[in-house]
Design a protein around this motif. Sequence first.
Motif, PDB file in Angstrom:
ATOM      1  N   SER A  93       0.857  -1.186   0.000  1.00  0.00           N
ATOM      2  CA  SER A  93       0.000   0.000   0.000  1.00  0.00           C
ATOM      3  C   SER A  93       0.890   1.232   0.000  1.00  0.00           C
ATOM      4  O   SER A  93       2.073   1.169   0.371  1.00  0.00           O
ATOM      5  N   ASP A 147       3.951   2.027   2.559  1.00  0.00           N
ATOM      6  CA  ASP A 147       4.602   0.841   3.132  1.00  0.00           C
ATOM      7  C   ASP A 147       6.111   0.895   2.867  1.00  0.00           C
ATOM      8  O   ASP A 147       6.543   1.326   1.793  1.00  0.00           O
ATOM      9  N   SER A 192       6.706   2.915  -0.527  1.00  0.00           N
ATOM     10  CA  SER A 192       5.977   2.796  -1.792  1.00  0.00           C
ATOM     11  C   SER A 192       5.129   4.046  -2.018  1.00  0.00           C
ATOM     12  O   SER A 192       4.405   4.482  -1.125  1.00  0.00           O
ATOM     13  N   ASP A 245      -0.435   2.197  -4.158  1.00  0.00           N
ATOM     14  CA  ASP A 245      -0.909   0.838  -3.908  1.00  0.00           C
ATOM     15  C   ASP A 245      -0.600  -0.016  -5.131  1.00  0.00           C
ATOM     16  O   ASP A 245      -0.762   0.444  -6.268  1.00  0.00           O
ATOM     17  N   GLY A 281       0.484  -0.646 -10.254  1.00  0.00           N
ATOM     18  CA  GLY A 281      -0.820  -0.522  -9.612  1.00  0.00           C
ATOM     19  C   GLY A 281      -1.927  -0.228 -10.604  1.00  0.00           C
ATOM     20  O   GLY A 281      -1.718  -0.157 -11.813  1.00  0.00           O
TER      21      GLY A 281
END
Length: 370
Positions: A98, A101, A193, A196, A222
Amino acid sequence: MNEIRMAAGVPGAVVVAVVVALALGLGGCGSEPMAIEAEPAAEATSAPTPWVAVRSPDDESLLEAPAIVRAAGASGAVSASVQVRVVRLHVSAGSVVSAGDPVVDVAAPELLDAAATYVGSRRGARAHGERAGQLEELRAEGLVNHSQVFERRARSIELTTEHGRAAALLRSAGVEPSAAAGLLRRGFLTLNSPVDGVVTALEVRVGEVREPGAGPLARIFGEGTARIEVRTTEMWPEATSVRFEASDARIVELQATPLSSVVDPDDGTRLTWYAPAEDIALPDGLTGTARISAAADVWEVPVRAVAQRTGASEVVRRRDGATQRIAVNVLGSSGATALVRGDLVEGDEVRDDISQLQEDEAPSPGEATP
């Protein structure tokens, strides 16, 4: 049975007659009679008709084109703008992450130096500023001279400038200056990150030193709000529906009216963007094929059926036995067929090759022959 040989110079018909006679003679010697079948008569081939019916468009070369999903912000990369050494990997290729993260921990000497400068220069600038204020009071009493005050204020300004440069360097690396003290305590930076998605590539190993500009450390693939980019050789005709058939077997209905269109100056092809009919998240970069269903008044005819005369396009139409030249608007063409709009309806026919038509075989627009 005696061997039959054809003598040189003996006509073929004579040999055939002998063979037939022998066959009949053998039949009389107790063998079954030989049946001779007649060759079937060749079917007469009909001449190709010079008229063809107009039809709803179905030529794939005119109605289909390569397409790709453009989902801005759906995918991202983890990278560093300064030299780093990889300390720890938090993910592997294929990991689902996500936004925010942790992906990789790196040691970055340049950022640690900037963090130390940011923290220290702020404190130093404040201290020198306060001391300059105190010296101003003493100078008023004649206890210190002007140069002492000037030196303190100059140093405060210098440290303030260093503070701003350090903050700019931290921000360029994705570090908020307010986190500088924490970065100093940990001794390493955690890169997170940005979106997502799924980690599709992890390009580093623990202990590796990566120079700035050497490429991303990780890539995250993503999905997001998408637009479909279609590349065609020319502008598509008005459509009643447009659909995107993705390479992963998904079928997405698109809005029939494009968002925008532009000619690519590099190769002259046309780029057109469509929005999905309903909100849907799609992977950035997903390829596929876009297909339109042309409007009801668009018809497909042979390219040879269209002629240019006096600057306009026309076909020879046959309706209810009467022929007539009519003007049409050519919306697109391929090697064999063309899409046209004009005074045509289902059941009409057009001359297959208008170049074979004599000038007096069909009247000009406005006239008709029975």
